[in-house]
Design a protein around this motif. Structure first.
Motif, PDB file in Angstrom:
ATOM      1  N   MET A   1      12.781   2.551  11.879  1.00 52.05           N
ATOM      2  CA  MET A   1      11.756   2.313  12.085  1.00 52.05           C
ATOM      3  C   MET A   1      10.937   3.924  10.754  1.00 52.05           C
ATOM      4  O   MET A   1      11.487   4.795  11.312  1.00 52.05           O
ATOM      5  CB  MET A   1      11.173   1.882  13.200  1.00 52.05           C
ATOM      6  CG  MET A   1       9.626   1.688  12.667  1.00 52.05           C
ATOM      7  SD  MET A   1       8.969   1.366  14.917  1.00 52.05           S
ATOM      8  CE  MET A   1       9.821   3.012  15.969  1.00 52.05           C
ATOM      9  N   SER A   2      10.541   3.022  10.181  1.00 54.63           N
ATOM     10  CA  SER A   2       9.697   3.878   8.831  1.00 54.63           C
ATOM     11  C   SER A   2       8.289   4.376   9.431  1.00 54.63           C
ATOM     12  O   SER A   2       7.563   4.401  10.404  1.00 54.63           O
ATOM     13  CB  SER A   2       9.209   3.658   7.889  1.00 54.63           C
ATOM     14  OG  SER A   2      10.609   3.401   6.944  1.00 54.63           O
ATOM     15  N   ASP A   3       7.890   6.036   9.422  1.00 56.83           N
ATOM     16  CA  ASP A   3       7.148   6.417   9.145  1.00 56.83           C
ATOM     17  C   ASP A   3       5.768   6.593   8.866  1.00 56.83           C
ATOM     18  O   ASP A   3       5.478   6.991   7.751  1.00 56.83           O
ATOM     19  CB  ASP A   3       7.284   8.291   9.821  1.00 56.83           C
ATOM     20  CG  ASP A   3       6.266   8.373  10.611  1.00 56.83           C
ATOM     21  OD1 ASP A   3       5.018   8.598  11.466  1.00 56.83           O
ATOM     22  OD2 ASP A   3       6.106  10.500  10.429  1.00 56.83           O
ATOM     23  N   PHE A   4       4.843   5.321   9.015  1.00 55.72           N
ATOM     24  CA  PHE A   4       3.746   5.173   8.176  1.00 55.72           C
ATOM     25  C   PHE A   4       2.533   5.623   9.161  1.00 55.72           C
ATOM     26  O   PHE A   4       2.754   5.366  10.125  1.00 55.72           O
ATOM     27  CB  PHE A   4       3.469   3.988   7.844  1.00 55.72           C
ATOM     28  CG  PHE A   4       4.955   3.357   6.867  1.00 55.72           C
ATOM     29  CD1 PHE A   4       4.627   3.613   5.404  1.00 55.72           C
ATOM     30  CD2 PHE A   4       5.698   2.967   7.341  1.00 55.72           C
ATOM     31  CE1 PHE A   4       5.279   2.780   4.809  1.00 55.72           C
ATOM     32  CE2 PHE A   4       6.493   2.230   6.646  1.00 55.72           C
ATOM     33  CZ  PHE A   4       6.411   2.115   5.455  1.00 55.72           C
ATOM     34  N   LYS A   5       1.755   6.521   8.686  1.00 55.60           N
ATOM     35  CA  LYS A   5       0.494   7.138   8.903  1.00 55.60           C
ATOM     36  C   LYS A   5      -0.609   6.896   8.426  1.00 55.60           C
ATOM     37  O   LYS A   5      -0.537   6.578   6.951  1.00 55.60           O
ATOM     38  CB  LYS A   5       0.314   8.508   9.021  1.00 55.60           C
ATOM     39  CG  LYS A   5       1.394   8.775   9.924  1.00 55.60           C
ATOM     40  CD  LYS A   5       1.643  10.055   9.601  1.00 55.60           C
ATOM     41  CE  LYS A   5       2.364  11.076  11.215  1.00 55.60           C
ATOM     42  NZ  LYS A   5       3.017  12.997  11.125  1.00 55.60           N
ATOM     43  N   LEU A   6      -2.214   6.092   8.310  1.00 56.11           N
ATOM     44  CA  LEU A   6      -2.980   5.472   8.231  1.00 56.11           C
ATOM     45  C   LEU A   6      -4.305   6.138   8.707  1.00 56.11           C
ATOM     46  O   LEU A   6      -3.984   6.262  10.190  1.00 56.11           O
ATOM     47  CB  LEU A   6      -3.137   4.601   7.845  1.00 56.11           C
ATOM     48  CG  LEU A   6      -2.538   3.172   6.782  1.00 56.11           C
ATOM     49  CD1 LEU A   6      -2.453   1.724   7.580  1.00 56.11           C
ATOM     50  CD2 LEU A   6      -2.892   3.572   6.210  1.00 56.11           C
ATOM     51  N   ASN A   7      -5.380   6.925   7.800  1.00 53.97           N
ATOM     52  CA  ASN A   7      -6.429   7.206   8.234  1.00 53.97           C
ATOM     53  C   ASN A   7      -7.803   6.117   8.564  1.00 53.97           C
ATOM     54  O   ASN A   7      -7.611   5.513   7.200  1.00 53.97           O
ATOM     55  CB  ASN A   7      -6.927   8.524   7.910  1.00 53.97           C
ATOM     56  CG  ASN A   7      -6.013   9.792   8.735  1.00 53.97           C
ATOM     57  OD1 ASN A   7      -5.540   9.694   9.134  1.00 53.97           O
ATOM     58  ND2 ASN A   7      -5.916   9.929   7.223  1.00 53.97           N
TER      59      ASN A   7
END
Length: 231
Positions: free
Chosen positions: A1-7
């Motif tokens: 599972m990829s580590d995607f981060k959004l603000n």
């Protein structure tokens, strides 16, 4: 599972006009978060990081760490509304993720082993991918980015179905829970159409040639008999 981060930030100015101004002036993407016990929350996502993220196929089958006004939460993408002809996203839908509850999501299907397939390399086989994604159900921690189907040892004329997939522990193929009638085909390897047509034409030509020789034989026989009668 990829580590995607959004603000993102909470969006209080609602409506089509407000969304349009948001996209143009503030370089943000209008979105909404829903699901769980909390009420739906309109938000505005940072456009730069969002557009970079959606270039990755795994983004659509991963749990995303979304921080809204400093408060972190986990979500998955449920829907993107795209511009009819421009490469733009006009709105995004995110669903909250609960670590203790299974979620249902479509994940990509990757076909591997084509380069090693004798059916394709040596027997002029042609690969047909009948579906590009598969619906699964699992806990967020077990969510795979994609599923693989290996065709390296598949024989010519073979069709593989959902039941031929090997899925990770904790992952269920949703269609198969509805019975054997839903064991849909996903890939097949058949004889290349051009070669198949050429062989068919060759067989037809051979058949016509064989038929064409028979009248000649009959005609020759008839001529011989006629000469014998004359004598």
């Amino acid at each position: 599972m990829s580590d995607f981060k959004l603000n993102a930030s909470v969006r209080n100015d609602l409506g089509k006009g407000a969304s349009r101004r948001l996209r143009r002036a503030n370089e943000q993407v209008p979105a909404i978060i829903y699901g769980g016990e909390q009420a739906p929350q309109p938000i505005a996502v940072d456009k730069t990081s969002f557009y970079k993220a959606i270039e990755d196929e795994a983004f659509f089958s991963s749990v995303i760490n979304l921080t809204v006004d400093g408060k972190a939460q986990q979500v998955v993408v449920r829907d993107l509304q795209r511009h009819p002809y421009k490469p733009l996203v006009s709105h995004a839908d995110f669903m909250r993720v609960d670590a203790t509850h299974e979620l249902t999501l479509n994940v990509p299907l990757h076909v591997i082993g084509e380069d090693a397939s004798k059916a394709i390399k040596d027997q002029d086989g042609e690969l047909h991918v009948l579906t590009s994604e598969v619906e699964i159900s699992c806990l967020p921690k077990d969510l795979p980015e994609y599923l693989e189907i290996d065709i390296s040892n598949v024989e010519l004329g073979t069709t593989l179905h959902l039941s031929d997939l090997t899925v990770p522990a904790g992952v269920t193929l949703v269609a198969l829970t509805h019975g054997e009638d839903h064991d849909n085909a996903i890939v097949s390897v058949t004889k290349a159409k051009v070669r198949a047509e050429a062989e068919e034409e060759g067989e037809e030509a051979a058949g016509e040639e064989a038929k064409g020789e028979e009248p000649k034989g009959e005609e020759a026989k008839g001529e011989g008999e006629g000469e014998g009668d004359t004598e």
